[in-house]
Design an enzyme around this catalytic site. Structure first.
Site, PDB file in Angstrom:
ATOM      1  N   ASP A 153       0.848  -1.192   0.000  1.00 32.98           N
ATOM      2  CA  ASP A 153       0.000   0.000   0.000  1.00 32.98           C
ATOM      3  C   ASP A 153       0.886   1.246   0.000  1.00 32.98           C
ATOM      4  OD1 ASP A 153      -3.247   0.459   1.110  1.00 32.98           O
ATOM      5  OD2 ASP A 153      -1.864   2.161   0.963  1.00 32.98           O
ATOM      6  N   THR A 158      -2.903   5.416 -11.158  1.00 31.47           N
ATOM      7  CA  THR A 158      -3.013   4.294 -10.220  1.00 31.47           C
ATOM      8  C   THR A 158      -3.902   3.177 -10.767  1.00 31.47           C
ATOM      9  OG1 THR A 158      -2.529   5.522  -8.210  1.00 31.47           O
ATOM     10  CG2 THR A 158      -3.975   3.625  -7.974  1.00 31.47           C
ATOM     11  N   THR A 191     -15.805  -2.485  -9.627  1.00 35.21           N
ATOM     12  CA  THR A 191     -16.992  -1.792  -9.132  1.00 35.21           C
ATOM     13  C   THR A 191     -18.163  -1.906 -10.113  1.00 35.21           C
ATOM     14  OG1 THR A 191     -17.852   0.427  -8.681  1.00 35.21           O
ATOM     15  CG2 THR A 191     -15.986   0.312 -10.160  1.00 35.21           C
ATOM     16  N   ASP A 192     -19.375  -1.758  -9.584  1.00 34.77           N
ATOM     17  CA  ASP A 192     -20.554  -1.751 -10.464  1.00 34.77           C
ATOM     18  C   ASP A 192     -20.615  -0.475 -11.306  1.00 34.77           C
ATOM     19  OD1 ASP A 192     -21.227   0.069  -8.468  1.00 34.77           O
ATOM     20  OD2 ASP A 192     -23.147  -0.860  -7.956  1.00 34.77           O
ATOM     21  N   GLU A 193     -19.813   0.549 -10.934  1.00 32.40           N
ATOM     22  CA  GLU A 193     -19.901   1.833 -11.652  1.00 32.40           C
ATOM     23  C   GLU A 193     -19.449   1.719 -13.107  1.00 32.40           C
ATOM     24  OE1 GLU A 193     -18.801   5.404  -9.743  1.00 32.40           O
ATOM     25  OE2 GLU A 193     -19.423   4.720  -7.772  1.00 32.40           O
ATOM     26  N   TYR A 199     -13.403   8.245 -12.605  1.00 36.00           N
ATOM     27  CA  TYR A 199     -13.148   7.074 -11.747  1.00 36.00           C
ATOM     28  C   TYR A 199     -13.627   5.798 -12.415  1.00 36.00           C
ATOM     29  CZ  TYR A 199     -14.215   3.525  -8.220  1.00 36.00           C
ATOM     30  OH  TYR A 199     -14.321   2.327  -7.540  1.00 36.00           O
ATOM     31  N   LYS A 245     -11.592   2.472 -13.829  1.00 37.85           N
ATOM     32  CA  LYS A 245     -11.824   1.093 -13.356  1.00 37.85           C
ATOM     33  C   LYS A 245     -12.228   0.206 -14.530  1.00 37.85           C
ATOM     34  CE  LYS A 245     -11.766  -0.391  -9.701  1.00 37.85           C
ATOM     35  NZ  LYS A 245     -10.687  -0.984  -8.874  1.00 37.85           N
ATOM     36  N   PRO A 249     -21.296  16.514 -11.086  1.00 39.72           N
ATOM     37  CA  PRO A 249     -21.393  16.415 -12.551  1.00 39.72           C
ATOM     38  C   PRO A 249     -21.394  14.938 -12.982  1.00 39.72           C
ATOM     39  CG  PRO A 249     -19.535  17.810 -11.877  1.00 39.72           C
ATOM     40  CD  PRO A 249     -20.067  17.179 -10.633  1.00 39.72           C
TER      41      PRO A 249
HETATM   42  P1  NAD Z   1      -9.927   3.260  -0.375  1.00 36.39           P
HETATM   43  O1  NAD Z   1      -9.775   4.539  -1.112  1.00 36.39           O
HETATM   44  O2  NAD Z   1     -10.506   3.247   0.974  1.00 36.39           O
HETATM   45  O3  NAD Z   1      -8.503   2.533  -0.267  1.00 36.39           O
HETATM   46  C1  NAD Z   1      -7.612   2.466  -1.344  1.00 36.39           C
HETATM   47  C2  NAD Z   1      -6.256   1.988  -0.833  1.00 36.39           C
HETATM   48  O4  NAD Z   1      -5.357   1.892  -1.950  1.00 36.39           O
HETATM   49  C3  NAD Z   1      -5.621   2.942   0.179  1.00 36.39           C
HETATM   50  O5  NAD Z   1      -5.097   2.228   1.267  1.00 36.39           O
HETATM   51  C4  NAD Z   1      -4.514   3.607  -0.612  1.00 36.39           C
HETATM   52  O6  NAD Z   1      -3.418   4.015   0.188  1.00 36.39           O
HETATM   53  C5  NAD Z   1      -4.133   2.514  -1.591  1.00 36.39           C
HETATM   54  N1  NAD Z   1      -3.519   3.054  -2.822  1.00 36.39           N
HETATM   55  C6  NAD Z   1      -4.001   4.076  -3.579  1.00 36.39           C
HETATM   56  N2  NAD Z   1      -3.151   4.308  -4.602  1.00 36.39           N
HETATM   57  C7  NAD Z   1      -2.148   3.397  -4.499  1.00 36.39           C
HETATM   58  C8  NAD Z   1      -0.975   3.120  -5.271  1.00 36.39           C
HETATM   59  N3  NAD Z   1      -0.664   3.861  -6.345  1.00 36.39           N
HETATM   60  N4  NAD Z   1      -0.167   2.101  -4.887  1.00 36.39           N
HETATM   61  C9  NAD Z   1      -0.480   1.369  -3.776  1.00 36.39           C
HETATM   62  N5  NAD Z   1      -1.543   1.611  -2.992  1.00 36.39           N
HETATM   63  C10 NAD Z   1      -2.391   2.608  -3.352  1.00 36.39           C
HETATM   64  O7  NAD Z   1     -10.740   2.317  -1.365  1.00 36.39           O
HETATM   65  P2  NAD Z   1     -11.882   1.236  -1.052  1.00 36.39           P
HETATM   66  O8  NAD Z   1     -13.171   1.920  -0.967  1.00 36.39           O
HETATM   67  O9  NAD Z   1     -11.418   0.353   0.026  1.00 36.39           O
HETATM   68  O10 NAD Z   1     -11.863   0.422  -2.439  1.00 36.39           O
HETATM   69  C11 NAD Z   1     -10.953  -0.649  -2.623  1.00 36.39           C
HETATM   70  C12 NAD Z   1     -11.179  -1.240  -4.010  1.00 36.39           C
HETATM   71  O11 NAD Z   1     -12.519  -1.692  -4.126  1.00 36.39           O
HETATM   72  C13 NAD Z   1     -10.982  -0.222  -5.132  1.00 36.39           C
HETATM   73  O12 NAD Z   1     -10.365  -0.900  -6.202  1.00 36.39           O
HETATM   74  C14 NAD Z   1     -12.389   0.210  -5.497  1.00 36.39           C
HETATM   75  O13 NAD Z   1     -12.460   0.587  -6.854  1.00 36.39           O
HETATM   76  C15 NAD Z   1     -13.154  -1.072  -5.246  1.00 36.39           C
HETATM   77  N6  NAD Z   1     -14.586  -0.899  -4.871  1.00 36.39           N
HETATM   78  C16 NAD Z   1     -14.950  -0.051  -3.861  1.00 36.39           C
HETATM   79  C17 NAD Z   1     -16.290   0.034  -3.488  1.00 36.39           C
HETATM   80  C18 NAD Z   1     -16.735   0.929  -2.354  1.00 36.39           C
HETATM   81  O14 NAD Z   1     -17.948   1.062  -2.144  1.00 36.39           O
HETATM   82  N7  NAD Z   1     -15.854   1.543  -1.598  1.00 36.39           N
HETATM   83  C19 NAD Z   1     -17.249  -0.738  -4.153  1.00 36.39           C
HETATM   84  C20 NAD Z   1     -16.832  -1.579  -5.195  1.00 36.39           C
HETATM   85  C21 NAD Z   1     -15.494  -1.666  -5.539  1.00 36.39           C
HETATM   86  O1  DAU Z   2     -20.866   1.639  -6.486  1.00 41.52           O
HETATM   87  C1  DAU Z   2     -19.588   1.370  -6.009  1.00 41.52           C
HETATM   88  C2  DAU Z   2     -18.853   2.660  -5.751  1.00 41.52           C
HETATM   89  O2  DAU Z   2     -19.427   3.230  -4.583  1.00 41.52           O
HETATM   90  C3  DAU Z   2     -17.356   2.469  -5.573  1.00 41.52           C
HETATM   91  O3  DAU Z   2     -16.798   1.979  -6.754  1.00 41.52           O
HETATM   92  C4  DAU Z   2     -16.683   3.790  -5.176  1.00 41.52           C
HETATM   93  O4  DAU Z   2     -15.311   3.571  -4.898  1.00 41.52           O
HETATM   94  C5  DAU Z   2     -17.370   4.328  -3.926  1.00 41.52           C
HETATM   95  O5  DAU Z   2     -16.823   5.587  -3.592  1.00 41.52           O
HETATM   96  C6  DAU Z   2     -18.870   4.455  -4.162  1.00 41.52           C
HETATM   97  O6  DAU Z   2     -19.164   5.492  -5.131  1.00 41.52           O
HETATM   98  P1  DAU Z   2     -20.349   6.548  -4.915  1.00 41.52           P
HETATM   99  O7  DAU Z   2     -20.063   7.727  -5.739  1.00 41.52           O
HETATM  100  O8  DAU Z   2     -21.662   5.877  -5.090  1.00 41.52           O
HETATM  101  O9  DAU Z   2     -20.146   6.836  -3.319  1.00 41.52           O
HETATM  102  P2  DAU Z   2     -20.238   8.198  -2.481  1.00 41.52           P
HETATM  103  O10 DAU Z   2     -20.202   7.797  -1.048  1.00 41.52           O
HETATM  104  O11 DAU Z   2     -19.273   9.206  -2.947  1.00 41.52           O
HETATM  105  O12 DAU Z   2     -21.703   8.713  -2.817  1.00 41.52           O
HETATM  106  C7  DAU Z   2     -22.867   7.920  -2.589  1.00 41.52           C
HETATM  107  C8  DAU Z   2     -24.053   8.710  -3.106  1.00 41.52           C
HETATM  108  O13 DAU Z   2     -24.247   9.843  -2.253  1.00 41.52           O
HETATM  109  C9  DAU Z   2     -23.866   9.270  -4.493  1.00 41.52           C
HETATM  110  O14 DAU Z   2     -25.109   9.274  -5.181  1.00 41.52           O
HETATM  111  C10 DAU Z   2     -23.423  10.721  -4.267  1.00 41.52           C
HETATM  112  C11 DAU Z   2     -24.140  11.077  -2.971  1.00 41.52           C
HETATM  113  N1  DAU Z   2     -23.436  12.038  -2.093  1.00 41.52           N
HETATM  114  C12 DAU Z   2     -22.145  11.781  -1.760  1.00 41.52           C
HETATM  115  C13 DAU Z   2     -21.445  12.655  -0.924  1.00 41.52           C
HETATM  116  C14 DAU Z   2     -19.994  12.388  -0.573  1.00 41.52           C
HETATM  117  C15 DAU Z   2     -24.115  13.154  -1.586  1.00 41.52           C
HETATM  118  O15 DAU Z   2     -25.310  13.358  -1.877  1.00 41.52           O
HETATM  119  N2  DAU Z   2     -23.417  13.999  -0.773  1.00 41.52           N
HETATM  120  C16 DAU Z   2     -22.112  13.812  -0.428  1.00 41.52           C
HETATM  121  O16 DAU Z   2     -21.536  14.644   0.305  1.00 41.52           O
END
Ligand code: NAD
Ligand code: DAU
Length: 349
Positions: free
Chosen positions: A34, A101, A131-133, A156, A160, A288
């Site tokens: 990491d 990254t 991710t589903d995105e 983003y 992905k 946006p």
């Molecule tokens: P996060 O942002 O909490 O953590 C990301 C980690 O990756 C951090 O520890 C960061 O230090 C490390 N990192 C970033 N750039 C790096 C680099 N260049 N080299 C090495 N380490 C690096 O992310 P998360 O929410 O835990 O997501 C983890 C994975 O799951 C991601 O690939 C994300 O796309 C995917 N994902 C997230 C969600 C969600 O809801 N959070 C849902 C579906 C998929």
């Molecule tokens: O669907 C999986 C994804 O979920 C992951 O791949 C991403 O890493 C993770 O960040 C997440 O993406 P979202 O954009 O859906 O998550 P976020 O928490 O940023 O936002 C959730 C929803 O809430 C989205 O519709 C935007 C809205 N939002 C978010 C923030 C931060 C607000 O309305 N206000 C806010 O301040």
């Protein structure tokens, strides 16, 4: 001893995956690579440091020299790749960091894995966490299946999607043994307080406004983070090479309803008057390219392995709030920037 590289294990989901693997499989050697960006926090995994089968490596997946060194030294049998820039709003401000990254970093790992095993991937696995995105946005009905075309809308999700394509292409071109999973929105302990739920928990605690984007009628499918980690565990140990799996919560919420449920639960837990936290809601300028709706059809993983979410959403939300209330210091260390000192302090630098 099987040698497994997990990338991004100091982040939100990665920390739960590293813990599950390091504790459940003492006969695996787990390496956690990491970079410790703003999202990486060693406090997330401080309980693992004393484990004999666990090693943390501070490093960047864009640093090819470092990768060469550790791939030769530790000869990883498998990789679970989570490291990424993960926040949509940040990708709108700085897309190139996401390309570096999420795309180039992933290709670097693929190249090292290919070189190490000389294209003989028998018994090896590159597990790519996505991710589903990548599927874009749904209208009011329908679900994303594994066959849905990619249609990413944010820098983003475009990064992905690109990384998913590279993984698949290495499978076709070089015979790489891979599995890709595409998961919906995770929630739970250790999520960085820039994402919706932890940000709003923090703001309720501090009596600050809750900024809901647009009209709040955007829909997400929420899954408890430990259920995601367990799904990864099941798929990692399957023989479904070359497959993609959708992982989801069967649990859709409009943002505004979700925020109201959060406020309701927090009022109760904090002994506030009903409606006190809800009064903090403010509708603000929209994101946006904001995707209207995500909804995962997770029947493939359910049919193949019987996997389903184990945590009911309202309970999971309660557990999440409880975790943040019990870990105010974790939140404060992030807000003050103190969490970045952890590495130097614990590794005696
Ligand atoms: P996060 O942002 O909490 O953590 C990301 C980690 O990756 C951090 O520890 C960061 O230090 C490390 N990192 C970033 N750039 C790096 C680099 N260049 N080299 C090495 N380490 C690096 O992310 P998360 O929410 O835990 O997501 C983890 C994975 O799951 C991601 O690939 C994300 O796309 C995917 N994902 C997230 C969600 C969600 O809801 N959070 C849902 C579906 C998929
Ligand atoms: O669907 C999986 C994804 O979920 C992951 O791949 C991403 O890493 C993770 O960040 C997440 O993406 P979202 O954009 O859906 O998550 P976020 O928490 O940023 O936002 C959730 C929803 O809430 C989205 O519709 C935007 C809205 N939002 C978010 C923030 C931060 C607000 O309305 N206000 C806010 O301040």
């Amino acid at each position: 001893m099987k040698s497994i590289l997990i990338t991004g294990g100091a982040g939100f989901i990665g920390s739960h995956v590293v813990r599950l693997f390091a504790k459940k499989y003492p006969h695996y050697k787990i390496f956690n690579l990491d970079k410790l960006t703003y999202a990486g926090n060693l406090e997330n995994i401080s309980d693992l440091e004393s484990l004999k089968n666990y090693k943390f490596i501070k490093g960047d997946i864009c640093d090819v020299q470092l990768l060469e060194k550790i791939f030769i030294k530790y000869k990883f049998d498998s990789i679970i790749h989570l490291a990424a820039e993960s926040h949509v709003d940040r990708s709108i401000t700085n897309p190139l960091e996401f390309v570096n990254t999420n795309v180039i970093g992933t290709v670097n790992l693929l190249n090292q894995f290919k070189e190490l095993h000389q294209r003989n991937f028998n018994g090896k696995l590159f597990y790519h966490v996505s991710t589903d995105e990548v599927y874009g946005s749904l209208e009011d009905t329908g679900f994303f299946t594994e066959k849905t075309s990619y249609d990413p809308n944010s820098p983003y999700s475009a990064s992905k999607a690109s990384s998913d394509h590279f993984v698949r292409a290495y499978g076709e071109t070089y015979g790489l043994a891979y599995i890709i999973s595409n998961c919906s929105n995770n929630y739970g302990p250790n999520q960085f307080p820039e994402k919706l739920l932890p940000l709003f928990i923090n703001n309720v605690l501090n009596n600050k406004p809750l900024p809901v984007y647009g009209d709040g009628n955007y829909t997400r499918d929420w899954l408890y983070v430990k259920d995601h980690a367990e799904a990864i565990n099941i798929l990692f140990h399957s023989n479904k090479i070359g497959h993609t799996y959708n992982i989801g919560g069967f649990n859709e919420w409009k943002n505004i309803d979700l925020v109201k449920e959060l406020c309701f639960q927090m009022d109760k837990k904090l002994g506030k008057k009903d409606g006190e936290s809800e009064a903090l809601i403010e509708f603000v300028k929209d994101r946006p390219g904001h995707d209207l709706r995500y909804a995962i059809d997770a029947s493939k993983i359910n049919n193949d392995f019987g996997w389903e979410p184990s945590v009911d959403f309202k309970n999971g939300l309660g557990l999440t709030i409880d975790w943040y209330l019990a870990n105010i210091r974790w939140l404060e260390n992030i807000k003050s920037g103190k969490y970045t000192e952890y590495y130097n302090k614990h590794y005696n630098l």
